[in-house]
Enzyme design. Sequence first.
Site, PDB file in Angstrom:
ATOM      1  N   ARG A 178       0.839  -1.209   0.000  1.00  0.00           N
ATOM      2  CA  ARG A 178       0.000   0.000   0.000  1.00  0.00           C
ATOM      3  C   ARG A 178       0.873   1.258   0.000  1.00  0.00           C
ATOM      4  O   ARG A 178       0.507   2.304  -0.530  1.00  0.00           O
ATOM      5  CB  ARG A 178      -0.976  -0.013   1.196  1.00  0.00           C
ATOM      6  CG  ARG A 178      -1.829   1.229   1.286  1.00  0.00           C
ATOM      7  CD  ARG A 178      -3.143   1.041   2.050  1.00  0.00           C
ATOM      8  NE  ARG A 178      -3.037   0.222   3.236  1.00  0.00           N
ATOM      9  CZ  ARG A 178      -2.503   0.600   4.400  1.00  0.00           C
ATOM     10  NH1 ARG A 178      -1.989   1.821   4.522  1.00  0.00           N
ATOM     11  NH2 ARG A 178      -2.469  -0.229   5.426  1.00  0.00           N
ATOM     12  N   TYR A 203     -17.283  14.910 -16.326  1.00  0.00           N
ATOM     13  CA  TYR A 203     -17.713  13.528 -16.124  1.00  0.00           C
ATOM     14  C   TYR A 203     -18.722  13.468 -14.964  1.00  0.00           C
ATOM     15  O   TYR A 203     -18.464  14.000 -13.880  1.00  0.00           O
ATOM     16  CB  TYR A 203     -16.477  12.652 -15.841  1.00  0.00           C
ATOM     17  CG  TYR A 203     -16.838  11.263 -15.419  1.00  0.00           C
ATOM     18  CD1 TYR A 203     -17.671  10.474 -16.202  1.00  0.00           C
ATOM     19  CD2 TYR A 203     -16.368  10.726 -14.229  1.00  0.00           C
ATOM     20  CE1 TYR A 203     -18.036   9.196 -15.809  1.00  0.00           C
ATOM     21  CE2 TYR A 203     -16.715   9.450 -13.825  1.00  0.00           C
ATOM     22  CZ  TYR A 203     -17.553   8.695 -14.615  1.00  0.00           C
ATOM     23  OH  TYR A 203     -17.921   7.438 -14.223  1.00  0.00           O
ATOM     24  N   ASP A 238      -7.818  17.751 -15.348  1.00  0.00           N
ATOM     25  CA  ASP A 238      -8.105  16.370 -15.742  1.00  0.00           C
ATOM     26  C   ASP A 238      -7.689  16.242 -17.208  1.00  0.00           C
ATOM     27  O   ASP A 238      -8.324  16.801 -18.105  1.00  0.00           O
ATOM     28  CB  ASP A 238      -9.609  16.081 -15.558  1.00  0.00           C
ATOM     29  CG  ASP A 238      -9.951  14.618 -15.847  1.00  0.00           C
ATOM     30  OD1 ASP A 238      -9.256  14.011 -16.687  1.00  0.00           O
ATOM     31  OD2 ASP A 238     -10.918  14.099 -15.268  1.00  0.00           O
ATOM     32  N   LYS A 247      -8.651   4.929 -19.449  1.00  0.00           N
ATOM     33  CA  LYS A 247      -8.977   5.346 -20.813  1.00  0.00           C
ATOM     34  C   LYS A 247      -7.775   5.153 -21.757  1.00  0.00           C
ATOM     35  O   LYS A 247      -7.376   4.030 -21.989  1.00  0.00           O
ATOM     36  CB  LYS A 247      -9.496   6.788 -20.769  1.00  0.00           C
ATOM     37  CG  LYS A 247     -10.583   7.022 -19.699  1.00  0.00           C
ATOM     38  CD  LYS A 247     -11.774   6.138 -19.913  1.00  0.00           C
ATOM     39  CE  LYS A 247     -12.985   6.325 -19.061  1.00  0.00           C
ATOM     40  NZ  LYS A 247     -12.929   6.545 -17.660  1.00  0.00           N
TER      41      LYS A 247
HETATM   42  C1  LIG Z   1     -12.674  12.740 -17.806  1.00  0.00           C
HETATM   43  C2  LIG Z   1     -12.834  11.668 -16.771  1.00  0.00           C
HETATM   44  N1  LIG Z   1     -12.248  11.821 -15.567  1.00  0.00           N
HETATM   45  C3  LIG Z   1     -12.373  10.877 -14.602  1.00  0.00           C
HETATM   46  C4  LIG Z   1     -13.111   9.723 -14.809  1.00  0.00           C
HETATM   47  C5  LIG Z   1     -13.207   8.686 -13.740  1.00  0.00           C
HETATM   48  O1  LIG Z   1     -12.351   7.630 -14.033  1.00  0.00           O
HETATM   49  P1  LIG Z   1     -12.601   6.085 -13.647  1.00  0.00           P
HETATM   50  O2  LIG Z   1     -13.800   5.627 -14.389  1.00  0.00           O
HETATM   51  O3  LIG Z   1     -11.325   5.436 -14.066  1.00  0.00           O
HETATM   52  O4  LIG Z   1     -12.794   6.024 -12.172  1.00  0.00           O
HETATM   53  C6  LIG Z   1     -13.723   9.530 -16.046  1.00  0.00           C
HETATM   54  C7  LIG Z   1     -14.498   8.307 -16.294  1.00  0.00           C
HETATM   55  O5  LIG Z   1     -15.169   8.147 -17.293  1.00  0.00           O
HETATM   56  C8  LIG Z   1     -13.579  10.522 -17.061  1.00  0.00           C
HETATM   57  O6  LIG Z   1     -14.161  10.380 -18.259  1.00  0.00           O
END
Ligand SMILES: Cc1ncc(COP(=O)(O)O)c(C=O)c1O
Length: 383
Positions: free
Chosen positions: A51, A103, A175, A200
Amino acid sequence: MKEKPKDFQTKVVHGFKGFDPCTGSVSFPIYQSATFRHPALNETTGYDYSRLQNPTREELENTMASLENGKWGFAFSSGMAAVTTVLQLFNPGDHIIVSDDLYGGTYRLFEEIYKKYGIQFSYVDTGSTKNIIENIKTNTKAFFIETPSNPMMKVCDIKALCKVAKSENIMTIIDNTFLTPYFQRPLELGADVVLHSGTKYLGGHNDTLAGFLVVNNDELAEKIRLIQKSIGAVLAPFDSWLLLRGIKTLAVRLSKQQENALILSNWLQSNKEIERVYYIGLLDHEGYEISKSQATGFGAMISFMVRNVSMIERILNNLKIIAFAESLGGVESLMTYPIIQTHSAIPEKMREAIGVNERLLRLSVGIEAVEDLIYDIEQAINL
Ligand SMILES: Cc1ncc(COP(=O)(O)O)c(C=O)c1O
């Protein structure tokens, strides 16, 4: 001879250490161990408990730091675990300005979890720096930005925003999931924290969840390390290895995906059933010029609005190659219906205001032959 800095395309293939120095193994080993033996009292190999640190995760974290041109990388069990960790940097009473087009899971986390701990959020159009500035309050502690935003593809001027942030002592969190460090490196533009859903493009194969934070500042890194090991939402050794393997082909995958996306977005624009196409690589996209100035590519995410709502069911039910599924960034093309999938957690009024309505689809373009993808959408539309 003076050492030549490695090109991004080389860095992704070779990672940080890249191979196992003990055995020469070209594929970095999976250290599938929860704990590590101590050689003697008060001695450590540098690894105590997974961890806290694990060699496979560490190789991935260092690789991500190097790709983002940052100093410190942190890998988490999902993108949401990375968002959760960064939110723990704030205190009750702090105010955060957030992209209004983001998101849905991030919105849900802020509204349903963090709001009750006293953190305040304002959702604004972060495609306009002026708009962001107008929403700054005395207790504003951070900007949390998706750029391009999800799913309306608004582009934030990162450099201009970071300049404002620095003068106001506000932390900028970007992000960078949609463009990845291959196309956009926010730390170089002045951001404090880069965040990713590694699920992704970085993983790239729709086969594992992951999340990342990357920072340059040592003090901030210490705080994040403490939160990471205390909360414990770390990426497992095998998933870390999958990410290392995925990252090796990031540049070739994204180049092909972008090539496909440009062709597809032009084709969509010429189709009479489609009212509007949102792709930042289109010359008439309002964020085109900013994108060109701050990123080296436009990525492969397209949203489009059909003229007639009846077309939605026809497309989603009849696609054969493109999967009707949530998520994005993998080699397989995916079609998402934001109002019932990724953005279902966002209240209807807010969704409608930003343009996420029942006629909007989001397409994550994969690496298939683009002719097949066009044929697939065309046959679904004309069925
Ligand atoms: C732009 C963006 N940020 C964060 C996330 C969250 O990621 P995760 O699904 O890996 O938890 C997503 C998920 O679709 C996303 O599209």
